[in-house]
Scaffold this active site. Sequence first.
Site, short mmCIF file in Angstrom:
data_model
loop_
_atom_site.label_atom_id
_atom_site.label_comp_id
_atom_site.label_asym_id
_atom_site.label_seq_id
_atom_site.Cartn_x
_atom_site.Cartn_y
_atom_site.Cartn_z
N GLY A 144 4.42 22.36 11.20
CA GLY A 144 5.39 21.75 12.10
C GLY A 144 5.23 22.23 13.53
O GLY A 144 5.29 21.44 14.48
N ASP A 159 8.33 32.60 18.74
CA ASP A 159 9.30 32.89 17.69
C ASP A 159 10.53 32.06 18.01
O ASP A 159 10.97 31.99 19.15
CB ASP A 159 9.66 34.38 17.64
CG ASP A 159 10.52 34.71 16.43
OD1 ASP A 159 10.26 34.15 15.35
OD2 ASP A 159 11.46 35.51 16.55
N PHE A 161 11.38 19.43 11.03
CA PHE A 161 11.27 20.42 9.96
C PHE A 161 12.35 21.47 10.17
O PHE A 161 13.12 21.41 11.12
CB PHE A 161 9.87 21.07 9.94
CG PHE A 161 9.52 21.86 11.17
CD1 PHE A 161 9.59 23.24 11.18
CD2 PHE A 161 9.10 21.22 12.33
CE1 PHE A 161 9.26 23.97 12.31
CE2 PHE A 161 8.77 21.94 13.47
CZ PHE A 161 8.85 23.31 13.46
#
Length: 229
Positions: free
Chosen positions: A13, A75, A164
Site C-alpha cells: 500500500g 512511519d 488500506f
Amino acid sequence: MGASLVLATRSAGKLRELGPLLAQYGWHVMTLDELAITESAEEEALEQFDTFEANALAKARYFAQRTGRVVLADDSGLVVDALDGQPGVRSKRWSGSLLEGSALDSVNNAHLQAALDEAARRGRMERTARYACAAACVWSAGACVRLGTAEGTLLSAPRGDGGFGYDPYFLSADLGVTFAEAGRDAKAAVSHRARAVEALCAALAGEFDPAEKLSANLRVAVDHGPRSG
C-alpha cells in the site's frame, strides 16, 4: 531533483502511494525488492520509539546502512482523540495480530471499533481522528524528517474498497468521503503521506549538489542513532 533513492518499505500500500508521489518531485525510486534486500528479523524492532519522526529516522538509517544508498522511510499511523492518541505509532500491530495485509487490516479495524465503543461507554463520544506520517530521508551528509497530518472522523461502518489500513473507516475532512472511497489522485492530494513528502522535499530543495545527482552508487555512512530500552 533527478536523483535516485530507495523507498524503504515492504508495504504494498505504501509503495502504491509513495512511489508516484516521489516521482512527482523528480526522484527515481528504487524498492527493496528491486535491490534484492531480503527481509530480516531486525526490521520488526526498528519501530520501537514513541514518535513517528524517531521511527522513520531509525528505518531510514537502517536501510541506508544495508543498501549504501540514499533512503526515504516513513512511519505513519492513526491518532484518535477519544483514545488519547492511540493507536499512534502502534497502529500496524495495535490488535496484537501477526497477520499481514488485508487480514491484519480487518483485525485492527475490529479492534478500533471495540475501543471506540468502550470509550463511548466512558463518556468519550467524539470520533475525531487524524492520520499522521513522518517522512525521513538519510544521505551521506545528513538526515531530514518532516511530519504531515490529515484530519477526519471515524465511521462505525466501512465505506469503499480502496486504500488500506484504517482507510474504510476514515472520513476525510478534506474530501468528504473515506480514504477507501477516494481515488488515488484525490487521496494523494490531501493525505498525510502527501503532506509529509511535500514538506520533506521542500526542506531538501537545494540540499544536494546538482552535478552529483545523488548517484545510485552513493555510499552513506550513518549510525542507527539512540536505542530505547
